[in-house]
Design a protein around this motif. Structure first.
Motif, PDB file in Angstrom:
ATOM      1  N   GLN A 115       0.829  -1.205   0.000  1.00 57.36           N
ATOM      2  CA  GLN A 115       0.000   0.000   0.000  1.00 57.36           C
ATOM      3  C   GLN A 115       0.861   1.252   0.000  1.00 57.36           C
ATOM      4  O   GLN A 115       1.798   1.366   0.786  1.00 57.36           O
ATOM      5  CB  GLN A 115      -0.933   0.008   1.219  1.00 57.36           C
ATOM      6  CG  GLN A 115      -1.909  -1.150   1.247  1.00 57.36           C
ATOM      7  CD  GLN A 115      -2.777  -1.184   0.031  1.00 57.36           C
ATOM      8  OE1 GLN A 115      -3.470  -0.223  -0.284  1.00 57.36           O
ATOM      9  NE2 GLN A 115      -2.746  -2.301  -0.692  1.00 57.36           N
ATOM     10  N   ASP A 116       0.531   2.181  -0.886  1.00 56.71           N
ATOM     11  CA  ASP A 116       1.281   3.431  -0.971  1.00 56.71           C
ATOM     12  C   ASP A 116       0.867   4.432   0.098  1.00 56.71           C
ATOM     13  O   ASP A 116       1.676   5.167   0.634  1.00 56.71           O
ATOM     14  CB  ASP A 116       1.079   4.068  -2.350  1.00 56.71           C
ATOM     15  CG  ASP A 116       1.666   3.199  -3.457  1.00 56.71           C
ATOM     16  OD1 ASP A 116       2.621   2.467  -3.188  1.00 56.71           O
ATOM     17  OD2 ASP A 116       1.143   3.264  -4.583  1.00 56.71           O
ATOM     18  N   SER A 117      -0.418   4.456   0.410  1.00 51.48           N
ATOM     19  CA  SER A 117      -0.951   5.447   1.333  1.00 51.48           C
ATOM     20  C   SER A 117      -1.135   4.836   2.728  1.00 51.48           C
ATOM     21  O   SER A 117      -1.560   3.687   2.870  1.00 51.48           O
ATOM     22  CB  SER A 117      -2.306   5.935   0.813  1.00 51.48           C
ATOM     23  OG  SER A 117      -2.969   6.691   1.792  1.00 51.48           O
ATOM     24  N   HIS A 118      -0.825   5.617   3.753  1.00 48.93           N
ATOM     25  CA  HIS A 118      -1.061   5.165   5.127  1.00 48.93           C
ATOM     26  C   HIS A 118      -2.546   4.981   5.397  1.00 48.93           C
ATOM     27  O   HIS A 118      -2.927   4.177   6.236  1.00 48.93           O
ATOM     28  CB  HIS A 118      -0.465   6.161   6.130  1.00 48.93           C
ATOM     29  CG  HIS A 118       1.019   6.121   6.183  1.00 48.93           C
ATOM     30  ND1 HIS A 118       1.711   5.086   6.745  1.00 48.93           N
ATOM     31  CD2 HIS A 118       1.956   6.984   5.716  1.00 48.93           C
ATOM     32  CE1 HIS A 118       3.008   5.318   6.645  1.00 48.93           C
ATOM     33  NE2 HIS A 118       3.184   6.467   6.012  1.00 48.93           N
ATOM     34  N   GLY A 119      -3.372   5.710   4.690  1.00 43.28           N
ATOM     35  CA  GLY A 119      -4.813   5.636   4.891  1.00 43.28           C
ATOM     36  C   GLY A 119      -5.446   4.347   4.415  1.00 43.28           C
ATOM     37  O   GLY A 119      -6.574   4.042   4.789  1.00 43.28           O
ATOM     38  N   THR A 120      -4.750   3.583   3.605  1.00 35.70           N
ATOM     39  CA  THR A 120      -5.315   2.326   3.117  1.00 35.70           C
ATOM     40  C   THR A 120      -4.716   1.109   3.802  1.00 35.70           C
ATOM     41  O   THR A 120      -5.118  -0.018   3.513  1.00 35.70           O
ATOM     42  CB  THR A 120      -5.082   2.182   1.592  1.00 35.70           C
ATOM     43  OG1 THR A 120      -3.687   2.235   1.326  1.00 35.70           O
ATOM     44  CG2 THR A 120      -5.811   3.271   0.826  1.00 35.70           C
ATOM     45  N   ARG A 121      -3.792   1.314   4.695  1.00 35.85           N
ATOM     46  CA  ARG A 121      -3.176   0.189   5.404  1.00 35.85           C
ATOM     47  C   ARG A 121      -4.092  -0.337   6.505  1.00 35.85           C
ATOM     48  O   ARG A 121      -4.930   0.376   7.034  1.00 35.85           O
ATOM     49  CB  ARG A 121      -1.848   0.618   6.007  1.00 35.85           C
ATOM     50  CG  ARG A 121      -0.822   0.923   4.948  1.00 35.85           C
ATOM     51  CD  ARG A 121       0.495   1.276   5.533  1.00 35.85           C
ATOM     52  NE  ARG A 121       1.425   1.604   4.447  1.00 35.85           N
ATOM     53  CZ  ARG A 121       2.572   2.197   4.618  1.00 35.85           C
ATOM     54  NH1 ARG A 121       2.947   2.548   5.832  1.00 35.85           N
ATOM     55  NH2 ARG A 121       3.345   2.455   3.590  1.00 35.85           N
ATOM     56  N   VAL A 122      -3.888  -1.596   6.842  1.00 37.43           N
ATOM     57  CA  VAL A 122      -4.614  -2.228   7.944  1.00 37.43           C
ATOM     58  C   VAL A 122      -3.837  -1.947   9.218  1.00 37.43           C
ATOM     59  O   VAL A 122      -2.664  -2.298   9.335  1.00 37.43           O
ATOM     60  CB  VAL A 122      -4.755  -3.747   7.711  1.00 37.43           C
ATOM     61  CG1 VAL A 122      -5.409  -4.414   8.906  1.00 37.43           C
ATOM     62  CG2 VAL A 122      -5.546  -4.018   6.445  1.00 37.43           C
TER      63      VAL A 122
ATOM     64  N   ASP B   3     -11.885  -4.490   2.333  1.00 41.11           N
ATOM     65  CA  ASP B   3     -11.099  -3.888   1.250  1.00 41.11           C
ATOM     66  C   ASP B   3      -9.757  -4.601   1.071  1.00 41.11           C
ATOM     67  O   ASP B   3      -9.263  -4.722  -0.048  1.00 41.11           O
ATOM     68  CB  ASP B   3     -10.843  -2.401   1.511  1.00 41.11           C
ATOM     69  CG  ASP B   3     -12.109  -1.562   1.394  1.00 41.11           C
ATOM     70  OD1 ASP B   3     -13.105  -2.051   0.821  1.00 41.11           O
ATOM     71  OD2 ASP B   3     -12.096  -0.422   1.896  1.00 41.11           O
ATOM     72  N   SER B   4      -9.190  -5.067   2.167  1.00 41.04           N
ATOM     73  CA  SER B   4      -7.895  -5.738   2.105  1.00 41.04           C
ATOM     74  C   SER B   4      -8.010  -7.206   1.714  1.00 41.04           C
ATOM     75  O   SER B   4      -7.011  -7.841   1.403  1.00 41.04           O
ATOM     76  CB  SER B   4      -7.173  -5.620   3.443  1.00 41.04           C
ATOM     77  OG  SER B   4      -7.846  -6.380   4.431  1.00 41.04           O
ATOM     78  N   GLY B   5      -9.214  -7.754   1.753  1.00 40.25           N
ATOM     79  CA  GLY B   5      -9.412  -9.153   1.379  1.00 40.25           C
ATOM     80  C   GLY B   5      -9.342 -10.120   2.547  1.00 40.25           C
ATOM     81  O   GLY B   5      -9.415 -11.329   2.348  1.00 40.25           O
ATOM     82  N   ILE B   6      -9.198  -9.620   3.756  1.00 41.32           N
ATOM     83  CA  ILE B   6      -9.158 -10.496   4.924  1.00 41.32           C
ATOM     84  C   ILE B   6     -10.548 -11.065   5.196  1.00 41.32           C
ATOM     85  O   ILE B   6     -10.704 -12.263   5.426  1.00 41.32           O
ATOM     86  CB  ILE B   6      -8.608  -9.746   6.157  1.00 41.32           C
ATOM     87  CG1 ILE B   6      -7.155  -9.351   5.900  1.00 41.32           C
ATOM     88  CG2 ILE B   6      -8.731 -10.593   7.413  1.00 41.32           C
ATOM     89  CD1 ILE B   6      -6.567  -8.438   6.930  1.00 41.32           C
ATOM     90  N   ILE B   7     -11.540 -10.215   5.157  1.00 38.97           N
ATOM     91  CA  ILE B   7     -12.941 -10.660   5.219  1.00 38.97           C
ATOM     92  C   ILE B   7     -13.447 -10.662   3.791  1.00 38.97           C
ATOM     93  O   ILE B   7     -13.312  -9.668   3.073  1.00 38.97           O
ATOM     94  CB  ILE B   7     -13.780  -9.731   6.114  1.00 38.97           C
ATOM     95  CG1 ILE B   7     -13.310  -9.835   7.559  1.00 38.97           C
ATOM     96  CG2 ILE B   7     -15.264 -10.080   6.001  1.00 38.97           C
ATOM     97  CD1 ILE B   7     -14.038  -8.926   8.514  1.00 38.97           C
ATOM     98  N   THR B   8     -13.998 -11.769   3.376  1.00 34.83           N
ATOM     99  CA  THR B   8     -14.379 -11.903   1.967  1.00 34.83           C
ATOM    100  C   THR B   8     -15.822 -11.525   1.693  1.00 34.83           C
ATOM    101  O   THR B   8     -16.142 -11.103   0.589  1.00 34.83           O
ATOM    102  CB  THR B   8     -14.164 -13.340   1.472  1.00 34.83           C
ATOM    103  OG1 THR B   8     -14.883 -14.243   2.315  1.00 34.83           O
ATOM    104  CG2 THR B   8     -12.685 -13.686   1.501  1.00 34.83           C
TER     105      THR B   8
END
Length: 103
Positions: A23-30, A93-98
């Motif tokens: 992830q490039d942005s800190h706002g999209t990180r888990v 969004d991250s794919g952890i919960i499908t």
């Protein structure tokens, strides 16, 4: 033991580390709080599976779905319901919960 928590938590941490590096942005990180919410979801699902196992035989073809809500998660994680919604959305969004089914 139906669900090996230590292995599951380790795999979750590895996935999150890999995801966050891409992830490039800190706002999209888990973030760690979101990981804690997911670990609580895993604990709830483990208890759910243990109970379901006593009722019928469980295998990979007939795994039951988790039935919980934001209020229960908020109470267990000491967070607000809105925070849990935000965590669930980021985990999806991250794919952890499908998948999430709302009622």
């Amino acid at each position: 033991m139906i669900l090996n928590y230590s292995s599951s938590f380790e795999l979750l941490d590895d996935f999150v580390a890999s995801y966050n590096t891409s992830q490039d942005s800190h706002g999209t990180r888990v973030r760690q709080a979101m990981v804690s919410t997911m670990k609580e979801v895993l604990r709830i699902y483990g208890a759910f599976l243990r109970k379901a196992c006593t009722l019928s035989e469980i295998n990979t073809a007939n795994l039951p779905t988790l039935r919980t809500n934001n209020v229960q998660l908020a109470r267990r994680t000491h967070a607000s319901g809105r925070t849990i919604k935000r965590h669930i959305n980021r985990l999806m969004d991250s794919g952890i919960i499908t998948r999430k089914i709302g009622h």
